[in-house]
Write an enzyme that holds these catalytic residues in place. Sequence first.
Site, PDB file in Angstrom:
ATOM      1  N   HIS A   1       0.833  -1.206   0.000  1.00 25.31           N
ATOM      2  CA  HIS A   1       0.000   0.000   0.000  1.00 25.31           C
ATOM      3  C   HIS A   1       0.870   1.260   0.000  1.00 25.31           C
ATOM      4  CE1 HIS A   1      -3.296  -2.718   0.926  1.00 25.31           C
ATOM      5  NE2 HIS A   1      -4.141  -1.718   0.760  1.00 25.31           N
TER       6      HIS A   1
ATOM      7  N   HIS B   1       1.612  -3.433   9.255  1.00 21.23           N
ATOM      8  CA  HIS B   1       3.041  -3.447   8.953  1.00 21.23           C
ATOM      9  C   HIS B   1       3.834  -2.826  10.094  1.00 21.23           C
ATOM     10  CE1 HIS B   1       2.630  -4.608   4.699  1.00 21.23           C
ATOM     11  NE2 HIS B   1       1.552  -3.838   4.689  1.00 21.23           N
TER      12      HIS B   1
END
Length: 221
Positions: free
Chosen positions: A128, A170
């Site tokens: 992303h 993440h």
Amino acid sequence: MEGRSKKDEFEKRDIPPVLEKLLALDVEWTKRFVSFSLNFVPIRSLKTHCKFLEYSCHGLVWLSALLAICWLIDNPNYYQTQMNLFVGLILDIFFVAGIKAATRRRRPTIDDSFLTIGPDKFSFPSGHASRAFFILCFFTALDPMPLLFWPPLFAWATSVALSRLLLYRHHILDVLAGITLGTLEAFLICILWMGKDTSAWVMSWLSDEKLPSGSTQEDLF
């Protein structure tokens, strides 16, 4: 249990002590950063929009939307933007998938994984973040949009990167690597940039209804 242990043994890799220590610090820094950030009201409010930000930068969403636009807007003036952006998005998917397959770093443990699109279970780098910053560089440096749209683009890309941490998808190094990768992808597309004629030829190759002249192949015979 035996099958699971064999799988874990297969996926377990020898990690150099220095790298192992760095990854452990990354996990700790990420937890501290998220905990500290949530003390601020604007960031807490941003967390409520994190799922929207996640979907807004998903690869499937962007590719589907771009392909739809290519079919709906049959204008040779846009072929160059459409084709170069398409190539960049495809390269991003391949690069991220390749690096994740090589590194195989596990994602942080999350409770709402059933809401996540796709089977991806690896964390490094953040796809992303790479996609968001590639798109940012594309529309500010490679094929600039009017300056009026730059602040929203910067805000969106930064929010997407930050949301990966707030959602605990993440770690910090994953996001930083994604930002770096997205920037490098934009530089690569700059080198491979397709001109108007090449873009029109590729578009005509993809669909006989989109020739530079606006005619179909059947009209040429």
